[in-house]
Design an enzyme around this catalytic site. Structure first.
Site, PDB file in Angstrom:
ATOM      1  N   THR A 191       0.853  -1.245   0.048  1.00 27.15           N
ATOM      2  CA  THR A 191      -0.044  -0.026   0.060  1.00 27.15           C
ATOM      3  C   THR A 191       0.658   1.015  -0.045  1.00 27.15           C
ATOM      4  OG1 THR A 191      -1.552  -1.153   1.394  1.00 27.15           O
ATOM      5  CG2 THR A 191      -1.898   1.184   1.239  1.00 27.15           C
ATOM      6  N   ARG A 219     -10.209 -11.143  -4.016  1.00 28.21           N
ATOM      7  CA  ARG A 219      -9.628 -10.593  -2.760  1.00 28.21           C
ATOM      8  C   ARG A 219      -9.767  -9.251  -2.273  1.00 28.21           C
ATOM      9  NH1 ARG A 219      -5.226  -7.480  -0.214  1.00 28.21           N
ATOM     10  NH2 ARG A 219      -5.148  -8.244   2.036  1.00 28.21           N
ATOM     11  N   VAL A 220     -10.102  -8.555  -1.411  1.00 21.01           N
ATOM     12  CA  VAL A 220      -9.872  -6.960  -1.319  1.00 21.01           C
ATOM     13  C   VAL A 220      -9.608  -6.940   0.278  1.00 21.01           C
ATOM     14  CG1 VAL A 220     -11.197  -4.806  -0.987  1.00 21.01           C
ATOM     15  CG2 VAL A 220     -11.903  -6.375  -2.860  1.00 21.01           C
ATOM     16  N   GLY A 221      -8.782  -5.989   0.459  1.00 20.65           N
ATOM     17  CA  GLY A 221      -8.164  -5.928   1.630  1.00 20.65           C
ATOM     18  C   GLY A 221      -8.597  -4.621   2.306  1.00 20.65           C
ATOM     19  N   ASP A 222      -7.822  -4.032   3.513  1.00 18.54           N
ATOM     20  CA  ASP A 222      -8.492  -2.883   3.935  1.00 18.54           C
ATOM     21  C   ASP A 222      -8.209  -1.429   3.197  1.00 18.54           C
ATOM     22  OD1 ASP A 222      -5.196  -3.014   4.438  1.00 18.54           O
ATOM     23  OD2 ASP A 222      -5.524  -1.399   5.627  1.00 18.54           O
ATOM     24  N   THR A 242      -0.791   0.157   6.405  1.00 22.48           N
ATOM     25  CA  THR A 242      -0.308  -0.857   5.167  1.00 22.48           C
ATOM     26  C   THR A 242      -0.011  -2.175   6.029  1.00 22.48           C
ATOM     27  OG1 THR A 242       1.759  -0.803   3.833  1.00 22.48           O
ATOM     28  CG2 THR A 242       1.986  -0.051   5.862  1.00 22.48           C
ATOM     29  N   GLY A 243       0.245  -3.043   5.285  1.00 23.06           N
ATOM     30  CA  GLY A 243       0.437  -4.440   5.576  1.00 23.06           C
ATOM     31  C   GLY A 243      -0.454  -5.440   5.275  1.00 23.06           C
ATOM     32  N   VAL A 244      -0.835  -6.419   6.135  1.00 22.69           N
ATOM     33  CA  VAL A 244      -1.902  -7.279   5.955  1.00 22.69           C
ATOM     34  C   VAL A 244      -3.428  -6.902   6.292  1.00 22.69           C
ATOM     35  CG1 VAL A 244      -2.540  -9.886   6.442  1.00 22.69           C
ATOM     36  CG2 VAL A 244      -0.193  -9.274   6.652  1.00 22.69           C
TER      37      VAL A 244
END
Length: 331
Positions: A191, A219-222, A242-244
């Site tokens: 990110t 898949r969609v993250g934050d 940022t990150g998982v």
């Protein structure tokens, strides 16, 4: 003599009655003056972003130093990395999903809490700009997949092949084992989140990503989720992550950090608590990275992360600097 003594005592008493309130008033004024002096230590304009994307903060600073607004600054700042094919975690050149498709997510939020986002969008190099169009041209906050792509074309965005040869070859190599792992820090910092305050003290933020490398399709993250990957409250400040992304979503991380700043925590203290809460829910895990970045209304910034290695770039009138963030796990 008695009359003189009475007058003297009366005068002293009256002076005492007058001087006490006056003294208290003077003390309050001095205290208020000292407090005001402290509170007036305001930094603006300022731009910050996750990781050492110095070209991104430099671009945002160009907008801000010329009197531009924070919304334009964050959009133009993150667009630098969306167009950077050497950055394989954002925009064109991003690593694909396990089916070989590059899908992009982004969101943007302004000083008035207006916001827009696109999720799992293909073939458009600048998802942050499409997200801004969603915010400004539709009654919605989020558009996803083919609907987001169709909307982008209607708004004049051009279709592009986002899969570069470098990312394609790496994907083909990955397919030999198809092992899915979240590599910590530089290899997979998925990110760029950016926050800015302009000369008027107004705050805006943007967040954009190509997501985890070789993720499941869809898949969609934050990153494009308002409150998770990004949140702005113009009275308090802003935060980004940022990150998982799955772990950030579980705690509504960016919203949490802004609320912690509302309660009086500094940006760094708020980010530290945000990380602590994530780790509290993952007592048996430490195989992932999360980095939070925050800014408050005074222009103070701070970050914190799970593992050592997360940094953030800041640009003010004093110049550009890369800050290493504190970490929950010590290296």
């Amino acid at each position: 003599m008695k009359r003189r003594k009475f007058l003297k005592n009366s005068t002293t008493g009256a002076a005492g009655l007058i001087s006490a309130p006056l003294l208290a008033s003077c003390n309050e004024s001095n205290t208020k003056l000292a407090t005001d002096t402290i509170e007036e230590k305001i930094i603006r304009p300022v731009a910050v972003c996750t990781w050492n994307f110095h070209n991104a903060t430099a671009k945002a600073w160009e907008v801000l130093k010329d009197g531009g607004n924070s919304l334009d600054a964050v959009e133009q700042g993150v667009m630098v990395e969306e167009a950077n094919v050497d950055n394989q975690t954002v925009g064109k050149g991003g690593r694909p999903d396990r089916d070989g498709n590059v899908t992009l997510d982004a969101c943007i939020m302004d000083k008035d809490s207006n916001c827009g986002a696109v999720l799992c969008m293909q073939n458009i190099a600048h998802p942050v700009s499409v997200a801004r169009k969603v915010m400004e041209e539709t009654p919605h906050v989020m558009l996803a997949g083919k609907g987001a792509e169709k909307f982008a074309y209607e708004q004049g965005f051009k279709k592009e092949d986002l899969l570069t040869e470098k990312s394609k070859q790496q994907w083909l190599e990955w397919k030999k084992t198809s092992k899915y792992e979240t590599i910590i820090n530089i290899e997979n910092h998925d990110t760029i989140g950016m926050l800015a305050i302009d000369k008027n003290g107004d705050i805006a933020g943007a967040c954009t990503t190509s997501g985890m490398a070789y993720k499941f399709a869809g898949r969609v993250g934050d990153s494009p989720i308002i409150g998770a990957g990004l949140f702005i409250d113009n009275e308090i400040g802003g935060a980004t992550a940022t990150g998982v992304g799955e772990e950030v979503v579980r705690t509504v991380g960016s919203f949490l950090i802004v609320e912690l700043m509302r309660q009086g925590k500094s940006p760094e203290e708020a980010c530290k608590e945000g990380v602590r809460r994530i780790m509290e829910k993952n007592k048996d895990r430490d195989d992932f990275q999360i980095g939070f970045l925050a800014i408050n209304k005074k222009g103070e910034t701070g970050g914190y992360c799970v593992h050592p290695g997360f940094t953030y770039s800041q640009y003010t009138e004093e110049g550009q600097i890369n800050h290493p963030a504190g970490s929950f796990m010590k290296g």
